[in-house]
Design an enzyme around this catalytic site. Structure first.
Site, short mmCIF file in Angstrom:
data_model
loop_
_atom_site.label_atom_id
_atom_site.label_comp_id
_atom_site.label_asym_id
_atom_site.label_seq_id
_atom_site.Cartn_x
_atom_site.Cartn_y
_atom_site.Cartn_z
CB SER A 23 -1.97 -1.33 1.20
OG SER A 23 -1.46 -0.04 1.00
CD GLU A 53 2.64 -4.03 -1.39
OE1 GLU A 53 2.65 -3.41 -2.47
OE2 GLU A 53 2.07 -3.59 -0.38
CG HIS A 60 -0.57 -1.34 -4.03
ND1 HIS A 60 0.38 -1.74 -3.10
CD2 HIS A 60 -1.42 -0.52 -3.37
CE1 HIS A 60 0.11 -1.17 -1.95
NE2 HIS A 60 -0.98 -0.42 -2.08
#
Length: 341
Positions: free
Chosen positions: A143, A240, A309
């Site tokens: 992230s 992602e 995630h």
């Protein structure tokens, strides 16, 4: 007024030359161009936990310590791990100081971020990249931690790891890849555990080899134009995302395209776009957007890898040579990511 041909060519020549000028350290020396691998983990080693981005609380630390100790590792907390400064886990200088100190601390063998959120981009100018290179060790997260992984790989030429944060779900799948890559120094082949749960959608078939680079798409796109990104030449790009409408994914991929990144890569993987929606109608589907941007590149590519995630996560070594197979959805490491000493 039209630019004269000679002036135009001169301008283009200067622009091309500018991209070839090496980025210099604070001491005026070029950054190193030889990659370093951190030493592998062993049972009994100490892992440093830091909060370089969003806020954590004491309960988060308690959970993280339990998860890390179950791996046979000890834990040392960053001095400012519980700090709060607005929505950040402390002031920029303090969060950067925790990271620099973890690299200089010889008792620490690996560094794992507590969580993502936002804030890592703010501390990039405050990191000691020469120190980090001279004390190579595992650093891992995902992230917002994408920022640190890419910057340290680019500026310190150190293999970094896109994998679970300390507050992740450390289930069997995640732990297996973590141990095989970081403890056993294996060159593994990563493949989805259950194709029915994580659907693989081929964008373009084929195989490709290159250096594995990537992370969270919005974080990566926010770094474009900065001096903290690695080379994209013939790389395998993985991305992602979470909670973004399709048009925003389109916008971010367009940014990578217009910045000249997409036309340099040898392969493309979109892991998971968790809780991503079509947004307002009318809309493209996510696959239509990916096909628009990636198909013209003529490179192997797919959507649906265990990256992002989600609970089951690969540990992806940024900077390691890999071979991908878009039809099988596999990422095969061509070398170990950590050294045995």
């Amino acid at each position: 007024m039209l630019i004269k041909r000679r002036e135009f060519l001169t301008t283009c020549g200067l622009a091309t030359l500018a991209t070839q000028i090496p980025v210099l350290t604070a001491q005026g020396k070029p950054f190193p161009n030889t990659i370093r691998k951190p030493p592998r983990l062993q049972v009994g080693d100490t892992v440093g936990l830091i909060s370089p981005a969003g806020i954590v609380d004491a309960k988060d630390i308690e959970t993280a310590q339990k998860s890390i100790s179950q791996l046979g590792l000890k834990v040392k907390l960053g001095k400012h791990i519980l700090d709060r400064y607005g929505y950040l886990a402390g002031k920029d200088a303090d969060r950067a100081d925790d990271l620099n100190l973890m690299f200089s601390d010889r008792s620490i063998k690996a560094i794992i971020a507590m969580r993502g959120g936002w804030g890592c981009n703010r501390i990039l100018p405050l990191l000691n990249y020469s120190l980090i290179r001279s004390h190579p060790k595992i650093i891992m997260g995902y992230s917002d931690i994408t920022t640190l992984l890419l910057a340290i790989n680019a500026r310190s030429q150190l293999i970094t790891f896109h994998g679970p944060v300390a507050t992740s779900t450390w289930n069997q799948f995640t732990v297996d890849y973590f141990k095989r890559i970081l403890f056993n120094s294996e060159a593994v082949t990563m493949q989805n555990l259950n194709p029915s749960e994580v659907r693989l959608e081929i964008i373009a078939p084929g195989k490709a080899r290159g250096k594995l680079v990537g992370g969270n798409l919005s974080v990566l796109s926010a770094m474009v134009g900065s001096p903290y990104l690695p080379s994209w030449n013939k790389s395998i790009l993985f991305v992602e995302e979470i909670g973004e409408d399709v048009y925003r994914v389109d916008r971010m991929l367009t940014q990578l395209k217009t910045a000249g990144i997409l036309n340099q890569i040898a392969g493309f993987i979109f892991g998971q776009c968790t809780n991503c929606s079509l947004g307002d109608e009318p809309s493209f589907t996510l696959m239509q957007v990916l096909q628009d941007h990636i198909l013209p590149l003529g490179i192997p590519a797919w959507y649906g890898s265990m990256i992002g995630h989600i609970k089951d996560k690969f540990t992806l070594p940024i900077g390691v040579e890999v071979e991908i197979d878009a039809e099988l959805g596999t990422i095969r490491m061509l070398e170990a990511a950590v050294s045995l000493v």
